[in-house]
Design a protein around this motif. Structure first.
Motif, mmCIF file in Angstrom:
data_model
loop_
_atom_site.group_PDB
_atom_site.id
_atom_site.type_symbol
_atom_site.label_atom_id
_atom_site.label_comp_id
_atom_site.label_asym_id
_atom_site.label_seq_id
_atom_site.Cartn_x
_atom_site.Cartn_y
_atom_site.Cartn_z
ATOM 1 N N ASP A 86 84.747 69.839 56.553
ATOM 2 C CA ASP A 86 84.211 68.717 57.957
ATOM 3 C C ASP A 86 84.028 70.050 59.107
ATOM 4 N N SER A 87 82.637 69.667 59.859
ATOM 5 C CA SER A 87 82.171 70.306 60.945
ATOM 6 C C SER A 87 82.646 69.563 61.976
ATOM 7 N N ARG A 88 83.609 68.713 62.156
ATOM 8 C CA ARG A 88 84.506 67.924 63.306
ATOM 9 C C ARG A 88 86.423 67.833 62.776
ATOM 10 N N GLN A 89 86.170 68.440 62.048
ATOM 11 C CA GLN A 89 87.581 67.948 61.588
ATOM 12 C C GLN A 89 88.783 69.764 61.989
ATOM 13 N N ILE A 90 87.462 70.973 62.590
ATOM 14 C CA ILE A 90 87.707 71.779 62.622
ATOM 15 C C ILE A 90 88.589 71.913 63.997
ATOM 16 N N TYR A 91 88.086 70.745 64.987
ATOM 17 C CA TYR A 91 88.782 71.165 66.038
ATOM 18 C C TYR A 91 89.900 70.148 66.432
ATOM 19 N N ARG A 92 90.857 71.309 66.965
ATOM 20 C CA ARG A 92 91.598 70.670 67.818
ATOM 21 C C ARG A 92 91.913 69.816 68.546
ATOM 22 N N TYR A 93 93.049 68.694 68.474
ATOM 23 C CA TYR A 93 93.087 67.468 69.086
ATOM 24 C C TYR A 93 92.435 66.226 69.262
ATOM 25 N N MET A 94 91.421 66.817 67.921
ATOM 26 C CA MET A 94 90.606 65.253 67.815
ATOM 27 C C MET A 94 90.710 64.987 66.111
ATOM 28 N N ASP A 95 91.929 64.149 65.806
ATOM 29 C CA ASP A 95 92.139 63.355 65.263
ATOM 30 C C ASP A 95 91.729 62.411 65.124
ATOM 31 N N ILE A 96 91.975 61.204 65.328
ATOM 32 C CA ILE A 96 91.709 59.840 65.106
ATOM 33 C C ILE A 96 90.263 59.465 65.761
ATOM 34 N N GLY A 97 89.525 60.137 66.085
ATOM 35 C CA GLY A 97 87.498 60.065 66.334
ATOM 36 C C GLY A 97 87.299 60.990 64.508
ATOM 37 N N THR A 98 87.798 61.722 64.052
ATOM 38 C CA THR A 98 86.973 62.471 63.343
ATOM 39 C C THR A 98 87.903 62.385 61.540
ATOM 40 N N ALA A 99 88.222 60.918 61.995
ATOM 41 C CA ALA A 99 88.883 60.448 60.424
ATOM 42 C C ALA A 99 90.068 61.694 59.933
ATOM 43 N N LYS A 100 91.039 62.815 61.071
ATOM 44 C CA LYS A 100 91.446 63.945 60.104
ATOM 45 C C LYS A 100 92.710 63.505 59.707
ATOM 46 N N PRO A 101 92.991 64.122 58.419
ATOM 47 C CA PRO A 101 93.813 63.133 57.781
ATOM 48 C C PRO A 101 94.759 63.544 58.086
ATOM 49 N N THR A 102 96.456 62.420 57.769
ATOM 50 C CA THR A 102 97.687 62.416 59.167
ATOM 51 C C THR A 102 98.690 63.767 58.608
ATOM 52 N N VAL A 103 99.299 63.742 59.392
ATOM 53 C CA VAL A 103 100.280 64.891 59.558
ATOM 54 C C VAL A 103 101.304 64.702 58.037
ATOM 55 N N GLU A 104 100.833 62.613 57.660
ATOM 56 C CA GLU A 104 102.029 62.610 56.119
ATOM 57 C C GLU A 104 100.666 63.210 54.987
ATOM 58 N N GLU A 105 99.552 63.082 55.091
ATOM 59 C CA GLU A 105 98.869 63.683 54.305
ATOM 60 C C GLU A 105 98.958 64.872 53.929
ATOM 61 N N GLN A 106 99.097 65.044 55.255
ATOM 62 C CA GLN A 106 98.793 67.028 54.922
ATOM 63 C C GLN A 106 100.687 67.415 54.597
ATOM 64 N N ALA A 107 101.452 66.803 55.030
ATOM 65 C CA ALA A 107 103.020 66.739 54.175
ATOM 66 C C ALA A 107 102.803 66.435 52.460
ATOM 67 N N VAL A 108 102.027 66.167 51.635
ATOM 68 C CA VAL A 108 101.652 65.841 50.430
ATOM 69 C C VAL A 108 101.419 66.839 49.817
ATOM 70 N N VAL A 109 100.234 67.256 50.081
ATOM 71 C CA VAL A 109 98.932 68.630 49.657
ATOM 72 C C VAL A 109 98.792 69.136 50.955
ATOM 73 N N PRO A 110 98.952 70.634 51.155
ATOM 74 C CA PRO A 110 99.076 71.758 51.650
ATOM 75 C C PRO A 110 96.769 71.597 51.623
ATOM 76 N N HIS A 111 97.201 71.867 53.481
ATOM 77 C CA HIS A 111 95.151 71.679 54.100
ATOM 78 C C HIS A 111 94.964 72.260 54.635
ATOM 79 N N HIS A 112 93.427 73.008 53.928
ATOM 80 C CA HIS A 112 93.480 74.343 55.403
ATOM 81 C C HIS A 112 92.831 74.406 55.739
ATOM 82 N N LEU A 113 91.656 75.064 57.306
ATOM 83 C CA LEU A 113 91.123 74.658 57.497
ATOM 84 C C LEU A 113 90.827 73.588 58.595
ATOM 85 N N LEU A 114 91.839 72.998 59.193
ATOM 86 C CA LEU A 114 91.819 72.143 59.924
ATOM 87 C C LEU A 114 92.403 72.671 61.445
#
Length: 308
Positions: A35-63
């Motif tokens: 995802d070309s927008r989820q690479i950015y720090r601090y931009m979570d809500i507007g990019t629909a980035k996987p939540t902390v809870e979702e990332q805890a279920v399965v590791p995500h890379h390149l966020l």
């Protein structure tokens, strides 16, 4: 050939995040975000980035790879994703590349034109030229690379800048490099799926997502980004943030901002669908007809067994 990498692609708001988590849990995999927008720090809500809870279920890379005022090219993504793919396969896990950035997928599996990196001082010089005289910059491009100039709109700042950067740093036109053979970042065999939604269903999902983003604090997130000094960053010009900033500066009502975000999101989704529809290697799935998780897992297991 045995599939070594799973790909789940589709337009924004098509349900890729939730689906990919379920598939990763079932197959023993980890997710590589494309995802070309989820690479950015601090931009979570507007990019629909996987939540902390979702990332805890399965590791995500390149966020959260770079700050909003930094760049991260498709080539950089491809190299980083390839490294993660090798690491996951080496650990006996299934790499699952998930996203909607078509150019990222192209760079990873098909390769890009082998263009050398541009020195920072040349990027700065070209940026100053573009800012001062865009029309003159396009005219200069006609002189040094008429083939590319004919394909690029006189108002397309990014592509004009890129072509001028290449010429100034290499002495050769961008069109020369575009004729050279491409080298994919990974030679691992992908099994790729696309999520296809009916237009009205996708429109409904986008509308719901936009309202949810506003409720979750998109305006506050944008305000924080502005306070950090990222107001002029290219990342802030993307849909969701540009409209939220316009509201904060008093240039739009909240109602107009919400409507504009919906429109911008739909336009982006349309471009994504067009790009993916031209890629025949995708196995398209219909959420209204198919059990998405079951279809992906059964197809993966079937192809894997047939290749054994």
């Amino acid at each position: 050939m045995t599939p070594e990498v799973l790909v789940i692609a589709g337009p924004t708001a098509s349900g890729k995040t939730e689906l990919s988590i379920h598939v990763a849990q079932a197959l023993g995999g980890e997710i590589i975000s494309a995802d070309s927008r989820q690479i950015y720090r601090y931009m979570d809500i507007g990019t629909a980035k996987p939540t902390v809870e979702e990332q805890a279920v399965v590791p995500h890379h390149l966020l959260d790879v770079v700050d909003p005022n930094e760049t991260f090219s498709a080539g950089q993504f491809a190299l980083a994703a390839s490294n993660h793919i090798e690491d996951l396969i080496g650990r006996g896990l299934v790499p699952i590349v998930v996203g909607g950035a078509g150019f990222y997928f192209e760079a990873l599996f098909e390769g890009l034109s082998p263009i050398p990196e541009t020195p920072y001082h040349i990027k700065s010089e070209v940026a100053a030229l573009i800012k001062q005289n865009l029309e003159g910059a396009h005219s200069s491009l006609k002189d040094v690379d008429p083939e590319v100039a004919d394909r690029v709109a006189p108002t397309d700042r990014q592509r004009i800048a890129r072509a001028l950067e290449v010429f100034r740093s290499t002495g050769k036109p961008l069109s020369h490099f575009q004729t050279l053979p491409r080298v994919p970042a990974t030679t691992r065999t992908p099994l790729a799926f696309g999520i296809g939604l009916q237009r009205q269903e996708l429109r409904n999902r986008i509308n719901l997502r936009v309202h949810r983003m506003i409720e979750d604090g998109l305006i506050i997130e944008t305000e924080r980004l502005l306070s950090k000094g990222y107001g002029k960053a290219d990342a802030m010009k993307s849909f969701g943030y540009r409209e939220s900033a316009a509201f904060l500066f008093g240039n739009m009502t909240i109602e107009d901002a919400v409507d504009a975000i919906k429109t911008g999101t739909r336009q982006y989704a349309k471009r994504q669908i067009t790009w993916f529809r031209n890629r025949t290697q995708l196995n398209w799935l219909d959420p209204e007809r198919d059990d998405l998780k079951g279809a992906i897992i059964s197809r993966y297991e079937a192809v894997k067994s047939a290749s054994a």
